[in-house]
Design an enzyme around this catalytic site. Structure first.
Site, PDB file in Angstrom:
ATOM      1  N   SER A 123      -3.302 -28.207  13.240  1.00 15.67           N
ATOM      2  CA  SER A 123      -4.650 -27.859  13.676  1.00 15.67           C
ATOM      3  C   SER A 123      -5.646 -28.141  12.544  1.00 15.67           C
ATOM      4  CB  SER A 123      -4.680 -26.401  14.142  1.00 15.67           C
ATOM      5  OG  SER A 123      -5.859 -26.107  14.856  1.00 15.67           O
ATOM      6  N   ASP A 177      -3.129 -28.863  25.377  1.00 18.61           N
ATOM      7  CA  ASP A 177      -3.851 -28.186  24.293  1.00 18.61           C
ATOM      8  C   ASP A 177      -5.271 -27.852  24.740  1.00 18.61           C
ATOM      9  OD1 ASP A 177      -5.118 -27.436  21.870  1.00 18.61           O
ATOM     10  OD2 ASP A 177      -3.764 -28.703  20.723  1.00 18.61           O
ATOM     11  N   HIS A 208      -1.351 -25.545  22.398  1.00 16.14           N
ATOM     12  CA  HIS A 208      -1.686 -25.656  20.970  1.00 16.14           C
ATOM     13  C   HIS A 208      -0.600 -24.961  20.156  1.00 16.14           C
ATOM     14  CE1 HIS A 208      -4.519 -26.683  17.842  1.00 16.14           C
ATOM     15  NE2 HIS A 208      -4.513 -25.441  17.369  1.00 16.14           N
TER      16      HIS A 208
END
Length: 227
Positions: A123, A177, A208
């Protein structure tokens, strides 16, 4: 083992065997900390030769605009502008770039060559790995960018360092995601490919997060770039 000095981010370190000659510096996501991906070391089950040191740094705490100024661990501040576009605070992004460079330099002082160092992250940590790795002035082993995107894409052409023009890049993303849309990651991939970077791309049926199939693919990629 937890390491740190006044000049370095505090980090958690794990080694697959004594006297490591390879290093993976792995940055966590927004709001997490360095412990987030420590369990992955056992799941990867990398061979003990060559020995690998994992470094999991903790991001500093700072207000994050997209979360209404809430203070949390974050590699940089950012917000959404014009309804959809991500805009990074460049001062905080470059601050973290320098912190990553300091970690790489520390590893070289410990005897690990830059060409045997991987920058990795998930991320926001993956975004930082791309940002810092493509600008680092010595050849690195690779960049692993999980569930992320290329930050400040408009600055890459001017700021990318020639030492890492051919660096292997592993990008992986979940098709479901809802934090960083796969369309944003795919656009980053296209920009990197268009610039000439070798990108290995993987998609998984997940949100995610990280899945078992992805861990398997990461292991294979790491064994190749750190061989």
């Amino acid at each position: 083992m937890i390491s740190g000095s006044p000049d370095l981010l505090p980090s958690i370190e794990l080694e697959t065997a004594a006297h490591p000659t390879r290093t993976i510096i792995w940055m966590h996501g927004l709001g997490a900390d360095g412990s987030d991906f420590v369990p992955v070391v056992d799941e990867l089950a990398l061979p003990s030769i060559p020995a690998v040191r994992f470094v999991f740094p903790h991001a500093p705490t700072r207000p994050v605009s997209i979360n209404r100024g809430m203070v949390m661990r974050a590699w940089y501040d950012y917000d959404i502008v014009d309804g959809a576009k991500l805009q990074e605070n460049m001062a905080t992004l470059r601050e973290s770039e320098r912190a990553v460079e300091a970690l790489v330099n520390h590893e070289t002082q410990r005897g690990v060559k830059p060409e045997n160092i991987v920058l990795a992250g998930f991320s926001q940590g993956g975004a930082l790995a791309l940002f810092a790795g493509l600008r680092y002035p010595e050849k690195l082993a690779g960049i692993m960018a999980l569930s992320c995107y290329l930050p400040a894409p408009q600055t890459l052409a001017e700021e990318a360092h020639s030492a890492n023009f051919g660096i292997p890049i592993f990008m992986a993303h979940g098709v479901g995601d809802n934090v960083i849309p796969i369309t944003l990651a795919a656009a980053s991939r296209q920009q990197l490919l268009g610039t000439g970077y070798p990108v290995e791309w993987r998609e998984y049926g997940m949100a995610h997060t990280v899945c078992r199939e992805e861990i398997h693919d990461i292991r294979n990629w790491l064994q190749r770039v750190l061989a």
